[in-house]
Enzyme design. Sequence first.
Site, PDB file in Angstrom:
ATOM      1  N   TYR A  48       9.752  14.291   2.209  1.00 36.89           N
ATOM      2  CA  TYR A  48       8.775  14.556   1.141  1.00 36.89           C
ATOM      3  C   TYR A  48       7.756  15.593   1.609  1.00 36.89           C
ATOM      4  O   TYR A  48       7.466  16.571   0.907  1.00 36.89           O
ATOM      5  CB  TYR A  48       8.079  13.257   0.718  1.00 36.89           C
ATOM      6  CG  TYR A  48       7.132  13.445  -0.449  1.00 36.89           C
ATOM      7  CD1 TYR A  48       7.605  13.536  -1.751  1.00 36.89           C
ATOM      8  CD2 TYR A  48       5.755  13.554  -0.241  1.00 36.89           C
ATOM      9  CE1 TYR A  48       6.736  13.736  -2.817  1.00 36.89           C
ATOM     10  CE2 TYR A  48       4.883  13.754  -1.296  1.00 36.89           C
ATOM     11  CZ  TYR A  48       5.382  13.834  -2.588  1.00 36.89           C
ATOM     12  OH  TYR A  48       4.513  14.032  -3.647  1.00 36.89           O
ATOM     13  N   LYS A  97       7.111  19.435   0.122  1.00 36.60           N
ATOM     14  CA  LYS A  97       5.845  19.866  -0.486  1.00 36.60           C
ATOM     15  C   LYS A  97       5.231  21.048   0.268  1.00 36.60           C
ATOM     16  O   LYS A  97       4.551  21.877  -0.338  1.00 36.60           O
ATOM     17  CB  LYS A  97       4.887  18.677  -0.582  1.00 36.60           C
ATOM     18  CG  LYS A  97       5.370  17.591  -1.564  1.00 36.60           C
ATOM     19  CD  LYS A  97       5.529  18.154  -2.980  1.00 36.60           C
ATOM     20  CE  LYS A  97       5.941  17.115  -4.007  1.00 36.60           C
ATOM     21  NZ  LYS A  97       6.038  17.655  -5.370  1.00 36.60           N
TER      22      LYS A  97
HETATM   23  N1  LIG Z   1       1.529  10.279  -7.724  1.00 39.81           N
HETATM   24  C1  LIG Z   1       1.055  10.829  -6.627  1.00 39.81           C
HETATM   25  O1  LIG Z   1       0.354  10.198  -5.840  1.00 39.81           O
HETATM   26  C2  LIG Z   1       1.350  12.287  -6.320  1.00 39.81           C
HETATM   27  C3  LIG Z   1       0.570  12.913  -5.329  1.00 39.81           C
HETATM   28  C4  LIG Z   1       0.850  14.239  -5.012  1.00 39.81           C
HETATM   29  C5  LIG Z   1       1.854  14.931  -5.679  1.00 39.81           C
HETATM   30  N2  LIG Z   1       2.581  14.281  -6.636  1.00 39.81           N
HETATM   31  C6  LIG Z   1       3.624  15.069  -7.315  1.00 39.81           C
HETATM   32  O2  LIG Z   1       3.357  15.105  -8.698  1.00 39.81           O
HETATM   33  C7  LIG Z   1       4.583  15.233  -9.431  1.00 39.81           C
HETATM   34  C8  LIG Z   1       4.640  14.155 -10.506  1.00 39.81           C
HETATM   35  O3  LIG Z   1       4.610  12.901  -9.873  1.00 39.81           O
HETATM   36  P1  LIG Z   1       4.194  11.550 -10.615  1.00 39.81           P
HETATM   37  O4  LIG Z   1       3.428  10.761  -9.649  1.00 39.81           O
HETATM   38  O5  LIG Z   1       3.639  11.839 -11.958  1.00 39.81           O
HETATM   39  O6  LIG Z   1       5.642  10.864 -10.731  1.00 39.81           O
HETATM   40  P2  LIG Z   1       6.317   9.944 -11.866  1.00 39.81           P
HETATM   41  O7  LIG Z   1       7.461   9.291 -11.193  1.00 39.81           O
HETATM   42  O8  LIG Z   1       5.301   9.125 -12.551  1.00 39.81           O
HETATM   43  O9  LIG Z   1       6.852  11.040 -12.913  1.00 39.81           O
HETATM   44  C9  LIG Z   1       7.823  11.978 -12.539  1.00 39.81           C
HETATM   45  C10 LIG Z   1       8.589  12.415 -13.773  1.00 39.81           C
HETATM   46  O10 LIG Z   1       9.573  13.371 -13.347  1.00 39.81           O
HETATM   47  C11 LIG Z   1      10.816  13.062 -13.961  1.00 39.81           C
HETATM   48  N3  LIG Z   1      11.905  13.552 -13.107  1.00 39.81           N
HETATM   49  C12 LIG Z   1      12.268  13.073 -11.877  1.00 39.81           C
HETATM   50  N4  LIG Z   1      13.331  13.746 -11.414  1.00 39.81           N
HETATM   51  C13 LIG Z   1      13.644  14.681 -12.364  1.00 39.81           C
HETATM   52  C14 LIG Z   1      14.647  15.674 -12.456  1.00 39.81           C
HETATM   53  N5  LIG Z   1      15.578  15.822 -11.500  1.00 39.81           N
HETATM   54  N6  LIG Z   1      14.656  16.464 -13.552  1.00 39.81           N
HETATM   55  C15 LIG Z   1      13.746  16.294 -14.544  1.00 39.81           C
HETATM   56  N7  LIG Z   1      12.785  15.352 -14.514  1.00 39.81           N
HETATM   57  C16 LIG Z   1      12.733  14.565 -13.430  1.00 39.81           C
HETATM   58  C17 LIG Z   1      10.816  11.544 -14.091  1.00 39.81           C
HETATM   59  O11 LIG Z   1      11.724  11.113 -15.095  1.00 39.81           O
HETATM   60  C18 LIG Z   1       9.357  11.267 -14.435  1.00 39.81           C
HETATM   61  O12 LIG Z   1       9.119  11.270 -15.821  1.00 39.81           O
HETATM   62  C19 LIG Z   1       5.699  15.142  -8.392  1.00 39.81           C
HETATM   63  O13 LIG Z   1       6.099  16.447  -8.046  1.00 39.81           O
HETATM   64  C20 LIG Z   1       5.026  14.462  -7.217  1.00 39.81           C
HETATM   65  O14 LIG Z   1       5.630  14.761  -5.996  1.00 39.81           O
HETATM   66  C21 LIG Z   1       2.352  12.977  -6.963  1.00 39.81           C
END
Ligand SMILES: NC(=O)c1ccc[n+]([C@@H]2O[C@H](COP(=O)([O-])OP(=O)(O)OC[C@H]3O[C@@H](n4cnc5c(N)ncnc54)[C@H](O)[C@@H]3O)[C@@H](O)[C@H]2O)c1
Length: 270
Positions: free
Chosen positions: A155, A159
């Site tokens: 991961y 990133k």
């Molecule tokens: N939640 C956190 O703490 C956090 C922190 C830093 C970065 N992020 C990043 O933010 C972004 C969103 O994360 P989140 O926490 O909202 O996650 P989440 O799991 O709530 O939502 C992710 C969404 O992406 C969709 N998805 C997953 N794989 C896919 C694919 N191959 N094609 C199309 N859609 C796909 C899922 O169906 C889901 O609706 C990600 O890139 C994650 O790495 C999250």
Amino acid sequence: MRLEDHVAIITGGARGIGRGIALRFADEGANVVIAELDEETGRATASEVEAKGRRALVVGCDVTNPSDVQAMVDATLAEFGQIDILVNNAGLGQQVIEVVDLDVAEWDRVMSVNITGVFGGSQAVAREMMRREYGKIINISSVNGVSAPPLVAAYNASKWAVLGFNKTLAIELAPYKINVNAICPGPVDTDFQKANMSERAAVMGIEVSDLRERLRQSVPLQRWTRPEDLAAAATFLASQDSVHMTGEHLIVSGGLSGVSGVAPKRKSSS
Ligand SMILES: NC(=O)c1ccc[n+]([C@@H]2O[C@H](COP(=O)([O-])OP(=O)(O)OC[C@H]3O[C@@H](n4cnc5c(N)ncnc54)[C@H](O)[C@@H]3O)[C@@H](O)[C@H]2O)c1
């Protein structure tokens, strides 16, 4: 409104951070395309966008599949005739495990969505934006893209890779007046993060509530990041307010990325 009549594609826009960005963009006047694996949840978010008086389109799309990604571009152009903004948000977490025990299949699974998906989406949309000499591409990295907590090496690497890709793409698209920038969110209480927290707590042998509270206390601003915090940054990067920024990343983490100690307690008189 800062995004009046703009058309924004948000990958993974059904829930979590992507949903937060979709709703804020709609508040700012944009029409929204939700490109998603989970079309059913995508439709629920699309209804929320429409309730704000904007148009929404849900496209079934796996960002790791180039033909799905091209279909996402084609469907957007057929419906709206233009693409102004792409948010490469779709991403997933990894099994919480040390590098020495990490399976290559798990490594590939994370990389394929978190960085190959960002490449594929950017490539397909950039071709269209270059033609118009206008566009904003926003790549969602993480605080893990500027730091390196243990047990999630794939991961973290994905990133950090997003930020390297972000810079190269920014330079290549600069002649076409396309802005490419990234956002590094701190921990947000989404489905993805809930799963990560419970796995991590189990590996560490502590209660998930303890781990969550430790994390909260390590944030200088003393709370988790919210989708709204990231939606505000995304709105700035999607608007002309950031027209002289490209290849940059905004860290939105309540100060977490800079932590190298514990903040002193408030003085009792203040
Ligand atoms: N939640 C956190 O703490 C956090 C922190 C830093 C970065 N992020 C990043 O933010 C972004 C969103 O994360 P989140 O926490 O909202 O996650 P989440 O799991 O709530 O939502 C992710 C969404 O992406 C969709 N998805 C997953 N794989 C896919 C694919 N191959 N094609 C199309 N859609 C796909 C899922 O169906 C889901 O609706 C990600 O890139 C994650 O790495 C999250």
